[in-house]
Enzyme design. Structure first.
Site, short mmCIF file in Angstrom:
data_model
loop_
_atom_site.label_atom_id
_atom_site.label_comp_id
_atom_site.label_asym_id
_atom_site.label_seq_id
_atom_site.Cartn_x
_atom_site.Cartn_y
_atom_site.Cartn_z
N HIS A 122 52.86 60.32 33.92
CA HIS A 122 52.77 58.86 33.73
C HIS A 122 52.69 58.49 32.24
O HIS A 122 52.43 57.33 31.92
CB HIS A 122 51.55 58.28 34.45
CG HIS A 122 51.53 58.55 35.93
ND1 HIS A 122 52.61 58.26 36.74
CD2 HIS A 122 50.58 59.07 36.73
CE1 HIS A 122 52.30 58.61 38.00
NE2 HIS A 122 51.09 59.10 38.02
ZN LIG Z 1 49.62 61.95 41.50
#
Ligand SMILES: [Zn+2]
Length: 302
Positions: A122
């Site tokens: 992320h």
């Molecule tokens: Zn995850």
């Protein structure tokens, strides 16, 4: 002699306040379990060095990195990452990044190498979110390409959350194929475009999950023909996961790993595994699912 080399050192222990410890505990318990049961011994572990700043700047925005390392991100930016920042946390992050980068070269020697952390998918070019500050697999992939140590890199991201940062970083890089299978209704709500995204329905069970994986991995292998593979093997696809929403069993999760590892063997493409997420209520389940990936690596490769 070929050997499974595993990145880990004391810095991986979580320099975080108690209320943030739980998801991080596995990074201590996993090497303990693997050593206790004899899957790994001391000769398997290597202690990675922090990733070079020069490499960070090839993947991440200079302003972002500068603010991150000097602890000068805004409060909002810090909140998005999910944990409080400190000098120790940044030291930990750059060491884990170095782990995946070094794993890549161990994988070239030995066929496979694994990092007891990472999978920080992320992390975008210019921001962090969801417990990810820098993107380990992106850093390692760029390093391999720069050194001409690989030409066609496949990133197989089977964490339950989409590899949104990885997708963004490699948006216009044809040498890297990003493949993400993830919960359609899970974080991140606004998805990025990977080269191939397979959104999964809530509650999907082993059989349907594994069939999708086999079909798409086979097709990518044929069409893209990778010469190196990164695998984000998050254990948050488990039915017991607090965040996952899927219905995969521990045995199904192991089968998933087996499919990816065997494909790498078949393609003779070196493979690096980064751990990714895992948030089952019972930490023993998380450790067991991650330990299976290491057990399989020993069984299939050595
Ligand atoms: Zn995850």
């Amino acid at each position: 002699m070929k050997k499974l080399k595993v990145a880990w050192n004391d810095v991986y222990r979580h320099p975080l306040p108690d209320n943030h410890r739980f998801p991080m505990l596995k990074y201590e318990l996993l090497p303990e379990q693997l050593t206790y049961e004899g899957t790994l011994d001391n000769s398997n572990f290597f202690s990675p060095s922090p990733v070079a700043e020069e490499l960070i700047l090839k993947v991440h925005d200079a302003q972002y990195w500068n603010n991150l390392k000097t602890l000068n991100l805004s409060r909002k930016e810090i909140r998005t990452t999910g944990f409080p920042h400190s000098k120790e946390l940044i030291e930990r992050e750059i060491t884990i990044m170095g782990g995946t980068v070094e794993c890549a070269y161990h994988a070239k020697e030995n066929g496979i190498s694994m990092n007891i952390a990472g999978g920080t998918h992320h992390a975008f070019t210019d921001r962090g979110e969801g417990f990810c500050l820098l993107n380990d697999q992106a850093l390692a992939a760029v390093d391999l390409l720069d050194r001409k140590a690989a030409n066609r890199i496949l990133i197989v991201d089977l964490d339950v959350h989409q590899g949104n940062g990885t997708a963004e970083i490699f948006q216009s890089n044809d040498a890297v194929f990003t493949f993400s299978m993830h919960g359609a209704n899970n974080y991140p709500l606004r998805k990025e475009s990977s080269d191939l995204d397979i959104p999964l329905a809530d509650g999907i069970k082993d059989e349907a999950y594994l069939e999708l994986l086999v079909t798409h991995l086979e097709r990518i292998a044929q069409e893209f023909q990778p010469d190196f593979i990164f695998y984000q093997c998050g254990a948050d696809i488990l039915e017991t996961d607090k965040l996952g929403r899927l219905g995969v069993s521990v045995a199904g999760c192991k089968k998933r790993d087996e499919i990816v590892l065997k494909k790498a063997l078949e393609l003779e493409a070196p493979l690096v595994c980064s751990m990714g997420g895992g948030y089952s209520e019972d930490i023993k389940v998380i450790v067991e699912a991650h330990a299976n990936t290491f057990r399989l690596a020993q069984d299939l490769f050595f």
